[in-house]
Design a protein around this motif. Structure first.
Motif, PDB file in Angstrom:
ATOM      1  N   CYS A   1       0.830  -1.206   0.000  1.00 55.93           N
ATOM      2  CA  CYS A   1       0.000   0.000   0.000  1.00 55.93           C
ATOM      3  C   CYS A   1       0.867   1.260   0.000  1.00 55.93           C
ATOM      4  O   CYS A   1       0.542   2.246  -0.669  1.00 55.93           O
ATOM      5  CB  CYS A   1      -0.982   0.003   1.163  1.00 55.93           C
TER       6      CYS A   1
ATOM      7  N   LYS B   1       1.396   4.394  -3.003  1.00 62.27           N
ATOM      8  CA  LYS B   1       1.388   5.828  -2.689  1.00 62.27           C
ATOM      9  C   LYS B   1       2.656   6.499  -3.203  1.00 62.27           C
ATOM     10  O   LYS B   1       2.605   7.560  -3.812  1.00 62.27           O
ATOM     11  CB  LYS B   1       1.277   6.058  -1.183  1.00 62.27           C
TER      12      LYS B   1
ATOM     13  N   ALA C   1      -1.818   5.748  -6.335  1.00 66.63           N
ATOM     14  CA  ALA C   1      -3.004   5.917  -5.491  1.00 66.63           C
ATOM     15  C   ALA C   1      -2.941   7.308  -4.869  1.00 66.63           C
ATOM     16  O   ALA C   1      -1.865   7.851  -4.643  1.00 66.63           O
ATOM     17  CB  ALA C   1      -3.026   4.849  -4.395  1.00 66.63           C
ATOM     18  N   GLU C   2      -4.123   7.854  -4.601  1.00 70.93           N
ATOM     19  CA  GLU C   2      -4.194   9.199  -4.036  1.00 70.93           C
ATOM     20  C   GLU C   2      -3.752   9.251  -2.585  1.00 70.93           C
ATOM     21  O   GLU C   2      -3.272  10.273  -2.117  1.00 70.93           O
ATOM     22  CB  GLU C   2      -5.615   9.731  -4.169  1.00 70.93           C
TER      23      GLU C   2
ATOM     24  N   GLY D   1      -5.668   5.116   2.101  1.00 68.45           N
ATOM     25  CA  GLY D   1      -6.984   4.475   2.039  1.00 68.45           C
ATOM     26  C   GLY D   1      -7.339   4.058   0.625  1.00 68.45           C
ATOM     27  O   GLY D   1      -7.891   2.971   0.405  1.00 68.45           O
ATOM     28  N   HIS D   2      -7.022   4.916  -0.330  1.00 67.18           N
ATOM     29  CA  HIS D   2      -7.282   4.601  -1.737  1.00 67.18           C
ATOM     30  C   HIS D   2      -6.451   3.395  -2.173  1.00 67.18           C
ATOM     31  O   HIS D   2      -6.948   2.498  -2.865  1.00 67.18           O
ATOM     32  CB  HIS D   2      -6.978   5.824  -2.604  1.00 67.18           C
TER      33      HIS D   2
ATOM     34  N   LEU E   1      -7.895   0.219  -0.773  1.00 62.67           N
ATOM     35  CA  LEU E   1      -9.126  -0.119  -1.480  1.00 62.67           C
ATOM     36  C   LEU E   1      -8.819  -0.772  -2.829  1.00 62.67           C
ATOM     37  O   LEU E   1      -9.438  -1.778  -3.201  1.00 62.67           O
ATOM     38  CB  LEU E   1      -9.974   1.138  -1.681  1.00 62.67           C
ATOM     39  N   LEU E   2      -7.847  -0.219  -3.555  1.00 68.60           N
ATOM     40  CA  LEU E   2      -7.459  -0.797  -4.847  1.00 68.60           C
ATOM     41  C   LEU E   2      -6.939  -2.227  -4.677  1.00 68.60           C
ATOM     42  O   LEU E   2      -7.263  -3.115  -5.470  1.00 68.60           O
ATOM     43  CB  LEU E   2      -6.386   0.073  -5.512  1.00 68.60           C
TER      44      LEU E   2
END
Length: 116
Positions: free
Chosen positions: A18, A22, A27-28, A31-32, A35-36
């Motif tokens: 994760c 980032k 990913a933004e 959390g994004h 989720l992905l």
């Protein structure tokens, strides 16, 4: 390496999947990214990966959104020790043992009462 692979040099390993999404601006935010990963949009080493905190190391491949990323070690890469690794443990002072209270008062024969 293949021309269609994007090489990513890791300065320290391992890095969680994760966090890698980032860092690569795939990913933004955290959390994004989670989720992905949970929804199955991320591939690791040729397989769909739903493990959000998967430890990624040099030699691993990441597939996302039609792009293939190959992880490699930078020359000055730092190896982080896992928290539960015996070499990573630091010395912690022993806990102080509480002085045991007497079981019974010598004069009265009663058990002591503590209000604190």
């Amino acid at each position: 390496m293949n021309d269609d692979m994007i090489e990513v040099q890791l300065e320290e390993e391992p890095i969680e999947l994760c966090k890698l999404l980032k860092v690569l601006d795939l990913a933004e935010g955290g959390g994004h990214a989670k989720l992905l990963i949970a929804d199955g949009y991320v591939g690791v080493n040729g397989e769909v990966c739903t493990q959000k905190r998967k430890k990624m190391r040099a030699g691993d491949t990441l597939y996302f959104n039609g792009e293939l990323f190959a992880l490699s070690a930078a020359e000055n890469m730092v190896q982080r020790q896992p928290k539960n690794h015996p070499e990573a443990k630091t010395h912690t002072p022993a806990k102080k043992q509480k002085a045991k209270k007497p079981q019974r008062d010598e004069r009265t024969g009663r058990k002591p009462i503590s209000f604190g």
